[in-house]
Design an enzyme around this catalytic site. Structure first.
Site, mmCIF file in Angstrom:
data_model
loop_
_atom_site.group_PDB
_atom_site.id
_atom_site.type_symbol
_atom_site.label_atom_id
_atom_site.label_comp_id
_atom_site.label_asym_id
_atom_site.label_seq_id
_atom_site.Cartn_x
_atom_site.Cartn_y
_atom_site.Cartn_z
ATOM 1 N N ARG A 228 49.537 71.281 4.134
ATOM 2 C CA ARG A 228 50.150 72.260 5.029
ATOM 3 C C ARG A 228 49.080 72.780 5.990
ATOM 4 O O ARG A 228 47.916 72.951 5.615
ATOM 5 C CB ARG A 228 50.739 73.436 4.246
ATOM 6 C CG ARG A 228 52.029 73.109 3.494
ATOM 7 C CD ARG A 228 53.207 72.823 4.425
ATOM 8 N NE ARG A 228 54.464 72.575 3.737
ATOM 9 C CZ ARG A 228 54.984 71.369 3.502
ATOM 10 N NH1 ARG A 228 54.367 70.278 3.876
ATOM 11 N NH2 ARG A 228 56.159 71.255 2.889
ATOM 12 N N HIS A 276 53.141 65.521 11.368
ATOM 13 C CA HIS A 276 53.758 65.832 10.067
ATOM 14 C C HIS A 276 54.668 64.682 9.596
ATOM 15 O O HIS A 276 55.869 64.863 9.385
ATOM 16 C CB HIS A 276 54.558 67.142 10.143
ATOM 17 C CG HIS A 276 54.791 67.762 8.784
ATOM 18 N ND1 HIS A 276 54.829 69.119 8.562
ATOM 19 C CD2 HIS A 276 55.016 67.201 7.559
ATOM 20 C CE1 HIS A 276 55.056 69.354 7.274
ATOM 21 N NE2 HIS A 276 55.176 68.191 6.646
HETATM 22 N N1 NAD Z 1 52.381 66.101 5.178
HETATM 23 C C1 NAD Z 1 53.460 65.683 4.567
HETATM 24 O O1 NAD Z 1 54.203 64.881 5.115
HETATM 25 C C2 NAD Z 1 53.758 66.144 3.182
HETATM 26 C C3 NAD Z 1 54.722 65.443 2.424
HETATM 27 C C4 NAD Z 1 54.947 65.825 1.117
HETATM 28 C C5 NAD Z 1 54.249 66.885 0.562
HETATM 29 N N2 NAD Z 1 53.342 67.538 1.322
HETATM 30 C C6 NAD Z 1 52.590 68.652 0.738
HETATM 31 O O2 NAD Z 1 51.898 68.183 -0.413
HETATM 32 C C7 NAD Z 1 51.900 69.227 -1.383
HETATM 33 C C8 NAD Z 1 51.595 68.665 -2.746
HETATM 34 O O3 NAD Z 1 52.700 67.940 -3.247
HETATM 35 P P1 NAD Z 1 52.782 67.472 -4.779
HETATM 36 O O4 NAD Z 1 54.114 66.888 -4.989
HETATM 37 O O5 NAD Z 1 51.587 66.665 -5.137
HETATM 38 O O6 NAD Z 1 52.657 68.888 -5.507
HETATM 39 P P2 NAD Z 1 52.347 69.207 -7.043
HETATM 40 O O7 NAD Z 1 52.956 70.523 -7.325
HETATM 41 O O8 NAD Z 1 52.736 68.047 -7.896
HETATM 42 O O9 NAD Z 1 50.750 69.319 -7.098
HETATM 43 C C9 NAD Z 1 50.060 70.456 -6.690
HETATM 44 C C10 NAD Z 1 48.612 70.397 -7.172
HETATM 45 O O10 NAD Z 1 47.908 71.499 -6.605
HETATM 46 C C11 NAD Z 1 47.211 72.183 -7.645
HETATM 47 N N3 NAD Z 1 47.109 73.615 -7.345
HETATM 48 C C12 NAD Z 1 48.098 74.487 -7.016
HETATM 49 N N4 NAD Z 1 47.598 75.720 -6.824
HETATM 50 C C13 NAD Z 1 46.273 75.631 -7.056
HETATM 51 C C14 NAD Z 1 45.224 76.571 -7.030
HETATM 52 N N5 NAD Z 1 45.436 77.856 -6.729
HETATM 53 N N6 NAD Z 1 43.986 76.135 -7.315
HETATM 54 C C15 NAD Z 1 43.760 74.842 -7.644
HETATM 55 N N7 NAD Z 1 44.710 73.892 -7.673
HETATM 56 C C16 NAD Z 1 45.958 74.290 -7.389
HETATM 57 C C17 NAD Z 1 48.032 71.950 -8.900
HETATM 58 O O11 NAD Z 1 47.235 72.150 -10.041
HETATM 59 C C18 NAD Z 1 48.471 70.493 -8.682
HETATM 60 O O12 NAD Z 1 47.450 69.635 -9.113
HETATM 61 C C19 NAD Z 1 53.274 69.854 -1.218
HETATM 62 O O13 NAD Z 1 53.308 71.170 -1.702
HETATM 63 C C20 NAD Z 1 53.495 69.790 0.287
HETATM 64 O O14 NAD Z 1 53.075 70.991 0.894
HETATM 65 C C21 NAD Z 1 53.085 67.197 2.616
HETATM 66 O O1 DGY Z 2 56.996 68.848 1.824
HETATM 67 C C1 DGY Z 2 57.561 67.859 2.313
HETATM 68 O O2 DGY Z 2 58.418 67.192 1.711
HETATM 69 C C2 DGY Z 2 57.203 67.417 3.700
HETATM 70 O O3 DGY Z 2 55.989 67.958 4.097
HETATM 71 C C3 DGY Z 2 58.268 67.844 4.676
HETATM 72 O O4 DGY Z 2 58.144 69.217 4.910
#
Ligand code: NAD
Ligand code: DGY
Length: 313
Positions: A228, A276
């Site tokens: 993000r 994004h």
């Molecule tokens: N750019 C894009 O197109 C896109 C697409 C999908 C997801 N995302 C982003 O990726 C993020 C991660 O997705 P995910 O499915 O892997 O999430 P997830 O919840 O499976 O993993 C989150 C990780 O962050 C760690 N974490 C959370 N808070 C923390 C803290 N305060 N200190 C240390 N570690 C911390 C957790 O321990 C975990 O390992 C999503 O929240 C989203 O914002 C972006």
């Molecule tokens: O979190 C997600 O799935 C992507 O970043 C779209 O916002």
């Protein structure tokens, strides 16, 4: 079973048709303003408050993405939007892991093989072989090691890079050195050459990639922000690039999206930008996942993917 669907940009008709195939016995409808007919499940992205408020009979709300920060921030402003006790689920992987792997591996290899330097030399018609980088000097550090971070870590260990991760709790991923909690953040950063961000947006993670964090990375480090925009202090990144501390950055997400045309990031020669798109919701995989989760709930099982309202992700 009744299911309501709302997404401001997806092709609603094809989602309704696809979901119907996955859940043939369900009555599935697009939610429209004024619709207060009963529903068992809601599938949403940027939902209007009135779509969910007061629906105490819901057995689950599904976010149609991985990050739930936009829903949770709306919940802050309208605490009654999600009735108490209704679980909120998010998409776990559903094809995003592979997309994140493609993105991260291609960019890490781009930097590792010095294609950025050769591209700059090309502008000067300069034929000049450069020293190779060594893998042992190219430690990849993943901020966030959940569903997507784990996938990215796997793909980079397969390429032989030293990989480490930082998360809330220690991880046991093959070939990955795990650091956990604020007390181990410094050790994690020390020696990290490529920082890849896959943290969720929570009050604890906003602004985490700032001047003080960047200063602790290896010299001539790289930053890949895939999570993000609010995680990164853009002015601090630009300063670190201009001082030479950072060699390059690739950014998919921004504090303001679309990135304003006057942002200095657009013009910076060592910043690459995508709008994004690092990992988008793949309809077929998302629908299969949601249908599987609904079937689990209906059978009284406990599915994975429930968002912790306490932790904010
Ligand atoms: N750019 C894009 O197109 C896109 C697409 C999908 C997801 N995302 C982003 O990726 C993020 C991660 O997705 P995910 O499915 O892997 O999430 P997830 O919840 O499976 O993993 C989150 C990780 O962050 C760690 N974490 C959370 N808070 C923390 C803290 N305060 N200190 C240390 N570690 C911390 C957790 O321990 C975990 O390992 C999503 O929240 C989203 O914002 C972006
Ligand atoms: O979190 C997600 O799935 C992507 O970043 C779209 O916002």
């Amino acid at each position: 079973m009744d299911i309501i669907f709302y997404h401001p940009t997806f092709d609603t008709q094809s989602w309704l048709a696809g979901l119907q195939q996955q859940l043939p016995d369900a009555r599935i409808r697009e939610w429209r303003e004024g619709d207060d007919r009963p529903a068992d499940y809601a599938l949403v992205w940027h939902p209007p408050v009135e779509m969910l408020a007061g629906r105490h009979q819901l057995k689950g709300v599904f976010a149609l993405g991985a990050g739930v920060d936009s829903i949770l921030s709306k919940l802050q402003a309208y605490p009654d939007m999600l009735p108490a006790g209704v679980p909120l689920f998010r998409l776990e992987d559903t094809g995003m892991g592979l997309q994140m792997q493609e993105y991260a591996v291609s960019q890490v290899l781009h930097w590792f093989r010095r294609f950025d330097d050769y591209q700059a030399q090309k502008q000067q018609a300069n034929w000049q072989p450069l020293d190779d980088y060594r893998r042992e000097d190219f430690t990849i550090g993943l901020l966030g090691a959940g569903v997507l971070g784990r996938k990215v870590a796997e793909s980079l260990t397969a390429w032989g890079f030293p990989v480490r991760c930082w998360s809330r709790r220690k991880k046991d991923y093959p070939g990955v050195t795990s650091f956990a909690g604020v007390e181990q953040l410094s050790d994690f950063l020390n020696g990290t050459r490529v920082l890849i961000n896959l943290l969720p947006n929570t009050p604890q993670t906003v602004g985490i990639i700032n001047a003080s964090l960047l200063a602790r990375l290896a010299d001539e480090a790289y930053v890949l922000n895939l999570a993000r925009g609010v995680h990164l202090v853009e002015a601090d990144l630009l300063a670190a690039l201009d001082s030479g501390k950072l060699k390059g950055a690739m950014l998919d997400v921004f504090s303001k999206e679309p990135l304003p045309v006057d942002s200095p990031l657009w013009k910076h020669p060592r910043v690459a930008i995508t709008p994004h798109v690092a990992a988008v919701t793949r309809a077929d995989e998302a629908m299969a996942y949601i249908a599987k989760t609904i079937r689990q709930i209906e059978k009284g099982e406990t599915p994975t993917g429930e968002v912790s309202l306490q932790h904010g992700y």
